[in-house]
Write an enzyme that holds these catalytic residues in place. Structure first.
Site, short mmCIF file in Angstrom:
data_model
loop_
_atom_site.label_atom_id
_atom_site.label_comp_id
_atom_site.label_asym_id
_atom_site.label_seq_id
_atom_site.Cartn_x
_atom_site.Cartn_y
_atom_site.Cartn_z
N ASP A 51 11.85 33.32 18.64
CA ASP A 51 11.47 33.41 20.05
C ASP A 51 10.20 32.63 20.33
O ASP A 51 10.08 31.97 21.37
CB ASP A 51 11.24 34.87 20.44
CG ASP A 51 12.51 35.47 21.01
OD1 ASP A 51 12.50 36.67 21.31
OD2 ASP A 51 13.49 34.72 21.16
N SER A 96 44.01 35.44 39.80
CA SER A 96 45.05 35.58 38.78
C SER A 96 46.40 35.56 39.51
O SER A 96 46.44 35.28 40.70
CB SER A 96 44.84 36.87 37.99
OG SER A 96 44.87 37.94 38.88
N LEU A 97 47.45 35.84 38.83
CA LEU A 97 48.78 35.70 39.45
C LEU A 97 49.57 36.98 39.33
O LEU A 97 49.48 37.69 38.32
CB LEU A 97 49.57 34.60 38.73
CG LEU A 97 49.07 33.17 38.90
CD1 LEU A 97 49.82 32.24 37.95
CD2 LEU A 97 49.27 32.71 40.33
N ASP A 134 49.74 28.93 28.05
CA ASP A 134 49.11 30.08 27.42
C ASP A 134 47.77 29.67 26.81
O ASP A 134 47.67 29.43 25.61
CB ASP A 134 50.07 30.64 26.35
CG ASP A 134 49.82 32.11 26.11
OD1 ASP A 134 48.95 32.69 26.79
OD2 ASP A 134 50.50 32.68 25.24
N ARG A 153 36.59 31.80 33.57
CA ARG A 153 37.00 32.59 34.73
C ARG A 153 36.13 33.85 34.85
O ARG A 153 35.80 34.27 35.94
CB ARG A 153 38.46 32.97 34.57
CG ARG A 153 38.95 33.89 35.63
CD ARG A 153 40.45 34.06 35.55
NE ARG A 153 40.91 34.89 36.63
CZ ARG A 153 40.95 36.21 36.61
NH1 ARG A 153 40.60 36.84 35.52
NH2 ARG A 153 41.36 36.89 37.64
N GLU A 190 43.94 24.89 32.81
CA GLU A 190 44.01 25.68 31.59
C GLU A 190 43.53 24.87 30.40
O GLU A 190 43.98 23.74 30.19
CB GLU A 190 45.48 26.09 31.39
CG GLU A 190 45.66 27.31 30.54
CD GLU A 190 45.43 28.62 31.31
OE1 GLU A 190 44.99 28.58 32.48
OE2 GLU A 190 45.69 29.67 30.70
N CYS A 455 34.72 66.77 25.08
CA CYS A 455 35.60 66.01 24.18
C CYS A 455 34.97 64.65 23.93
O CYS A 455 34.83 63.85 24.85
CB CYS A 455 36.98 65.87 24.79
SG CYS A 455 38.08 64.88 23.78
S1 IVH Z 1 47.59 29.07 39.08
C1 IVH Z 1 45.59 30.51 42.41
N1 IVH Z 1 49.00 27.70 37.37
O1 IVH Z 1 47.63 32.17 34.35
C2 IVH Z 1 45.84 29.86 41.16
N2 IVH Z 1 47.72 29.52 36.54
O2 IVH Z 1 48.13 34.91 35.07
C3 IVH Z 1 45.81 30.78 40.01
N3 IVH Z 1 47.84 29.82 34.14
O3 IVH Z 1 44.35 32.86 35.39
C4 IVH Z 1 46.27 30.19 38.79
N4 IVH Z 1 49.18 28.14 33.72
O4 IVH Z 1 44.74 31.15 33.47
C5 IVH Z 1 48.18 28.72 37.54
N5 IVH Z 1 50.26 26.38 35.94
C6 IVH Z 1 49.43 27.39 36.13
C7 IVH Z 1 48.98 28.18 35.05
C8 IVH Z 1 48.13 29.25 35.31
C9 IVH Z 1 48.48 29.13 33.18
C10 IVH Z 1 47.01 31.03 33.88
C11 IVH Z 1 45.65 31.01 34.53
C12 IVH Z 1 45.61 32.24 35.39
C13 IVH Z 1 46.65 33.09 34.74
C14 IVH Z 1 47.20 34.11 35.69
#
Ligand code: IVH
Length: 704
Positions: A51, A96-97, A134, A153, A190, A455
């Site tokens: 440090d 996310s989706l 993925d 993210r 990704e 608990c």
């Molecule tokens: S679109 C609004 N497109 O999936 C846009 N996501 O389950 C949001 N992902 O966090 C993402 N391939 O990490 C989009 N072709 C793709 C994707 C994708 C992988 C991932 C991404 C997202 C996650 C959601």
């Protein structure tokens, strides 16, 4: 000057020449210490000495800013053990989706889009379809065409600054080329590792006695989030662009058009991406990608469909962190057969007893699975799962592997039904199945421990939840540390965390295993930072059953301050009170959640825990989105037929502007938006003197 003499020289006595020489030495020394600390796990200086070197570096840079080096340790993103990665607040949230698991779900998705937008039968909804990679998502920001910031993210709102790491990703341009490069653009996509590179990495790791990764995604994540950037540089990472964040000058009015421009600027697009004219076209692409999947050079776990028109995307907006204009169509889960060697019972934060099957290890979709969830007692009864049974297990993406069915032909003779314990395996209290339906006497599917906070399992799980990422997010205080602090009696409830710093601890924390001067001081810093906390995080952190992030946000948004929220929850214990009616009336809360909330706060012990916690905190009122909107904080009721937008769209828009949308008119209503055919609600509004607006008045108001 001799090196030792230079090191002893106070910063305020330095000449520029001294300073420059010392900065050069410090850059090298600190980098060497970082390597030993992070890469080799073998530091050879104390935390305090380390440090001191960093402090000296900063002090010299502050006095001689022009001499700051390009490789200055204070700029080394993420490579600073003192702070870990810096935080980046996303200017637009990283979403996310939602998932679709079959064709029908996809048809329903498009039907929802049509309904929300109020489209006629013959209007086409064009979709962009592309593989779901993925890997892990990242956001990369370019200013005047130059890569300036890269982030993970994180929780969608705030990520980690991994600029230096992302700079190592093979196909991320450092400078944008081609036409119409905007002043500012945040590209999202990704980061992934190709299968071939993953295998080569594991081979090299094995030879070197290093960590073996379970799959390409873990390898990509482990390689990207490295404090020592040289580790990332040695790994082959790639990037597909598929979305964007802040983008004031978009180059097209369709998703596919913007993606083509990204390509022109130097980004890689997934080559299987296609524009589909309708659902059938999208599903055909899905089948094609599914067939190609095994032969692709990278892992994918589905196909993503996005509405192509950006004006429609804008209108559709999002709900609970997922856009209404996109969906991920997942590939079916992968399955395998194996034997159950044993069944363990785990106790969760709300006391639920969850049975976990201990399996004979089996590979499912490239990952070795040794445990699978059996969900609850009812599920065990339904499947008649027994120890020694051969079962089918399934794994889908991130989901915990689950036992699907028993292969009864392979059942050993003499096996008996599984005897589910009626006492908590942790604290020994009775574990009960509550009655779900008074009339039929039907029982809840799960059994719960009645031990409450005596608990240990529940208390520790609650504390883990409390410090978890979406709740208080206290860096340096993870599951392991919480469990150890609990064991030692240092932390038994959330408020104890905030008292740690002033507690006499014997032996002191820094002398305990796994701790040192630096890590203890970092922990206290992280705790101090969280003394100021947003109301929704606070509420979510309490771990009230059924109160997830979305509900916590709704509550925060409705009551705005913790004083008002806690007071309302106390008052709502009276089922006749306005407070109860208001609570149940919140769109998205409903009687079940309201009941659990009230029951939680009616329990004096919980109240004590909350009060002693509140005393340590500065709880920030909910930060209304688009605070300056004229309808922010107002309560609105829609009635009658809306002609320029659908009801769902109207509601979503109002909420995105910070308004509360209610289903019934009361004296708390600020505006009633009445279309043709409005009846009793309009009458009531007039009686109560509530402002009634036409749809056009409303649109004028929100755009003012
Ligand atoms: S679109 C609004 N497109 O999936 C846009 N996501 O389950 C949001 N992902 O966090 C993402 N391939 O990490 C989009 N072709 C793709 C994707 C994708 C992988 C991932 C991404 C997202 C996650 C959601």
């Amino acid at each position: 000057m001799l090196e030792d003499a230079l090191r002893a020289l106070p910063v305020d006595k330095m000449t520029p020449l001294d300073a420059s020489a010392e900065l050069a030495r410090l850059a090298i020394e600190i980098a060497e210490h970082d390597q030993r600390y992070y890469r080799d796990d073998a530091p050879d200086v104390t935390d305090a000495d380390y440090d001191a070197l960093r402090q000296r570096n900063i002090a010299i840079e502050t006095r001689f800013p022009d001499l700051k080096r390009k490789d200055s340790p204070s700029d080394r993103v993420g490579a600073t053990p003192a702070t870990g990665f810096g935080k980046v607040k996303h200017r637009r949230p990283m979403l996310s989706l939602d998932n679709a698991f079959n064709d029908e779900d996809v048809h329903e998705f498009v039907a929802r889009v049509r309904k929300f937008l109020g489209l006629s039968e013959d209007e086409k909804v064009t979709l962009v379809a592309e593989p779901k990679i993925d890997g892990l998502s990242a956001s990369v920001r370019y200013e005047m065409g130059k890569f300036v910031l890269g982030a993970t993210r994180g929780d969608g709102e705030t990520g980690e600054d991994i600029t230096a790491n992302l700079a190592q990703v093979t196909d991320l341009p450092k400078t944008l080329s081609g036409n119409n490069v905007p002043d500012v653009i945040e590209v999202r996509g990704e980061v992934y590792m190709a299968k071939e590179d993953f295998l080569a990495l594991n081979e090299a790791q094995e030879k070197a006695g290093g960590k073996i990764f379970a799959n390409p995604r873990n390898a990509a994540a482990g390689s990207l989030r490295q404090l020592d950037v040289s580790v990332t540089a040695g790994r082959k990472l790639r990037f597909f662009a598929y979305a964007w964040g802040e983008a004031p000058q978009l180059p097209s009015d369709t998703q596919s058009g913007v993606l083509q421009c990204f390509k022109g600027w130097g980004f890689s697009l997934n080559p299987l991406t296609e524009v589909c004219r309708d659902v059938d076209g999208a599903l055909a692409l899905y089948r094609g990608v599914e067939t190609a999947r095994a032969g692709l050079p990278y892992d994918i776990d589905g196909v993503v469909y996005k509405v192509d028109r950006l004006d429609w995307q804008e209108r559709l907006g999002m709900v609970s962190r997922a856009p209404r204009w996109a969906i991920a169509h997942k590939f079916p889960a992968e399955k395998a057969q194996t034997v159950i060697n044993d069944i363990d019972i785990q106790v969760g934060r709300t006391g639920t007893l969850t049975p976990v099957a201990r399996l004979e290890p089996v590979t499912v979709g490239g990952v070795v699975v040794t445990n699978a969830t059996l969900h609850n007692e009812e599920n065990i009864e339904k499947l008649d799962v027994r120890i020694g049974d051969t079962v089918i297990v399934q794994r889908a993406g991130d989901v915990i592997p689950q036992v699907l069915a028993v292969v009864t032909d392979k059942r050993p003779e003499n096996s008996g039904a599984y005897d589910f314990p009626d006492h908590c395996p942790i604290c020994g209290s009775a574990a009960v199945r509550e009655i779900k339906d008074q009339k039929t006497g039907e029982l809840e599917a799960r059994r719960r421990c009645t031990g409450g906070l005596i608990c240990e399992a529940q208390a520790v799980e609650r504390l883990r939840h409390f410090v978890s990422r979406d709740a208080f997010d206290i860096e340096g205080l993870g599951e392991k540390q919480i469990a150890a602090f609990w064991q030692d009696g240092l932390v038994r409830q959330p408020s104890d965390i905030f008292e740690l710093k002033n507690k006499e601890i014997d032996p002191p924390l820094k002398e305990r295993e796994g701790w040192g001067d630096l890590s203890v001081s970092n922990l206290f810093k992280a705790i101090d930072q969280r003394r100021t906390i947003e109301l929704d995080r606070f509420m979510y952190g309490l771990g009230v059953p059924h109160v997830g992030q979305t509900t916590a946000r709704l509550l925060a948004k409705t009551y705005e301050t913790h004083e008002r929220l806690l007071e309302a929850l106390m008052k709502a214990q009276d089922a006749e009170s306005d407070a109860w009616l208001d609570l149940v009336d919140i769109d998205g809360v409903g009687p079940k959640v309201a009941q659990t909330l009230v029951a939680f706060f009616a329990e004096p012990h919980n109240n004590d825990v909350v009060n002693s916690l509140v005393a340590h905190l500065d709880i920030q009122p909910f930060d209304m989105p688009e605070d300056d909107s004229p309808v922010s904080g107002k309560t609105v009721v829609f009635t009658g037929t809306l002609e320029r937008m659908t009801r769902a769209e109207a509601k979503a828009k109002a909420e995105s502007l910070g308004a509360k949308v209610s289903g019934s008119v009361s004296k708390k209503t600020d505006y009633l938006v009445a279309g043709p055919g409005a009846g009793s609600k309009l009458k009531k509004a007039q009686e109560l003197g509530v402002t009634a607006l036409s749809e056009d008045d409303w649109l004028a108001l929100i755009s003012s």
